[in-house]
Scaffold this motif. Structure first.
Motif, short mmCIF file in Angstrom:
data_model
loop_
_atom_site.label_atom_id
_atom_site.label_comp_id
_atom_site.label_asym_id
_atom_site.label_seq_id
_atom_site.Cartn_x
_atom_site.Cartn_y
_atom_site.Cartn_z
N PHE A 65 -4.41 -4.05 -4.45
CA PHE A 65 -4.49 -2.60 -4.64
C PHE A 65 -5.80 -2.10 -4.05
O PHE A 65 -6.87 -2.49 -4.48
N TYR A 66 -5.70 -1.23 -3.05
CA TYR A 66 -6.85 -0.55 -2.49
C TYR A 66 -6.80 0.91 -2.95
O TYR A 66 -5.83 1.33 -3.60
N ASP A 67 -7.82 1.69 -2.60
CA ASP A 67 -7.88 3.08 -3.06
C ASP A 67 -6.69 3.91 -2.59
O ASP A 67 -6.14 4.70 -3.35
N GLU A 68 -6.27 3.74 -1.34
CA GLU A 68 -5.24 4.58 -0.75
C GLU A 68 -3.89 3.91 -0.58
O GLU A 68 -2.90 4.59 -0.34
N GLY A 75 1.12 -14.88 4.63
CA GLY A 75 0.90 -15.51 5.94
C GLY A 75 0.55 -14.44 6.96
O GLY A 75 -0.31 -13.60 6.72
N PRO A 76 1.26 -14.43 8.10
CA PRO A 76 0.96 -13.43 9.13
C PRO A 76 1.65 -12.09 8.87
O PRO A 76 1.41 -11.12 9.58
N PHE A 77 2.49 -12.01 7.85
CA PHE A 77 3.23 -10.79 7.56
C PHE A 77 2.42 -9.93 6.60
O PHE A 77 2.03 -10.37 5.53
N ARG A 78 2.20 -8.67 7.01
CA ARG A 78 1.37 -7.77 6.23
C ARG A 78 1.99 -6.37 6.23
O ARG A 78 2.57 -5.95 7.22
N SER A 79 1.79 -5.68 5.11
CA SER A 79 2.25 -4.30 5.01
C SER A 79 1.23 -3.48 4.24
O SER A 79 0.74 -3.92 3.21
N LYS A 80 0.95 -2.29 4.76
CA LYS A 80 0.15 -1.31 4.03
C LYS A 80 1.12 -0.26 3.52
O LYS A 80 1.77 0.42 4.32
N ILE A 81 1.21 -0.14 2.23
CA ILE A 81 2.13 0.83 1.64
C ILE A 81 1.28 1.91 0.95
O ILE A 81 0.67 1.64 -0.08
N ASP A 85 3.74 7.36 -0.46
CA ASP A 85 5.06 7.08 0.09
C ASP A 85 5.98 6.32 -0.87
O ASP A 85 7.18 6.23 -0.64
N ILE A 86 5.42 5.75 -1.94
CA ILE A 86 6.22 4.95 -2.88
C ILE A 86 7.05 5.88 -3.74
O ILE A 86 6.54 6.84 -4.33
N THR A 87 8.34 5.62 -3.81
CA THR A 87 9.24 6.47 -4.58
C THR A 87 9.79 5.80 -5.84
O THR A 87 10.05 6.48 -6.83
N GLN A 88 9.99 4.48 -5.79
CA GLN A 88 10.67 3.82 -6.91
C GLN A 88 10.32 2.34 -6.96
O GLN A 88 10.05 1.72 -5.94
N TYR A 112 9.89 2.72 -0.55
CA TYR A 112 8.93 3.68 -0.02
C TYR A 112 9.47 4.31 1.25
O TYR A 112 10.29 3.74 1.95
N ARG A 113 9.00 5.52 1.54
CA ARG A 113 9.56 6.34 2.62
C ARG A 113 9.37 5.76 4.01
O ARG A 113 10.22 5.94 4.86
N THR A 114 8.29 5.10 4.28
CA THR A 114 7.98 4.65 5.63
C THR A 114 8.49 3.24 5.93
O THR A 114 8.23 2.71 7.01
#
Length: 145
Positions: A65-68, A75-81, A85-88, A112-114
């Protein structure tokens, strides 16, 4: 705040089975006649690189959990959510389909929307604490139980 992924026997067995199958398929030719040193090195390299990659993805899963935004890494797979944008959030045990960065069947799905596939499936060790932290950062989120 950092959450590690929960690990269960089912996924452990799946990882071990995958590595065994890769080992059998890549190392079996070594027992045949006519394999030279170059062929041996290539086959061993394929087995080691593939096995290390699988283990990196499996043991490198964490959720930060970061501020925004929520940072999901495996591993090499990463996502910034981004929280906006989070809905449910909903529980799920379907870990074989969709975008997932997890290591347990006891998982949650974050919509999330994106998202390209609409959601990501994750498996934090302490789901209740993770969801409470998510609610603090996304007060308008729908939580299904």
């Amino acid at each position: 705040m950092v959450f590690r992924s929960k690990k269960d026997r089912y996924v452990n067995r799946l990882i071990v089975l995958s590595i065994i199958l890769i080992g059998v398929s890549t190392l079996f030719p070594l027992f045949l006649d006519g394999i030279n040193l170059t062929g041996t090195v290539v086959l061993m390299s394929i087995f080691l690189v593939t096995s290390v990659f699988i283990l990196w993805v499996y043991y490198g899963v964490k959720y930060v959990f970061y501020d925004e935004y929520l940072y999901v890494k495996g591993g090499p797979f990463r996502s910034k959510i981004h929280y906006k944008d989070i809905t449910q959030v909903a529980p799920t045990d379907d870990i074989l389909t969709g975008y997932r960065i997890l290591s347990s069947r006891d998982a949650i799905e974050i919509f999330y929307r994106t998202a390209i596939l609409g959601s990501v499936k994750i498996s934090p060790q302490n789901k209740d604490e993770f969801i409470d932290e998510l609610i603090k950062r996304c007060p308008n989120i729908k939580v299904k139980t």
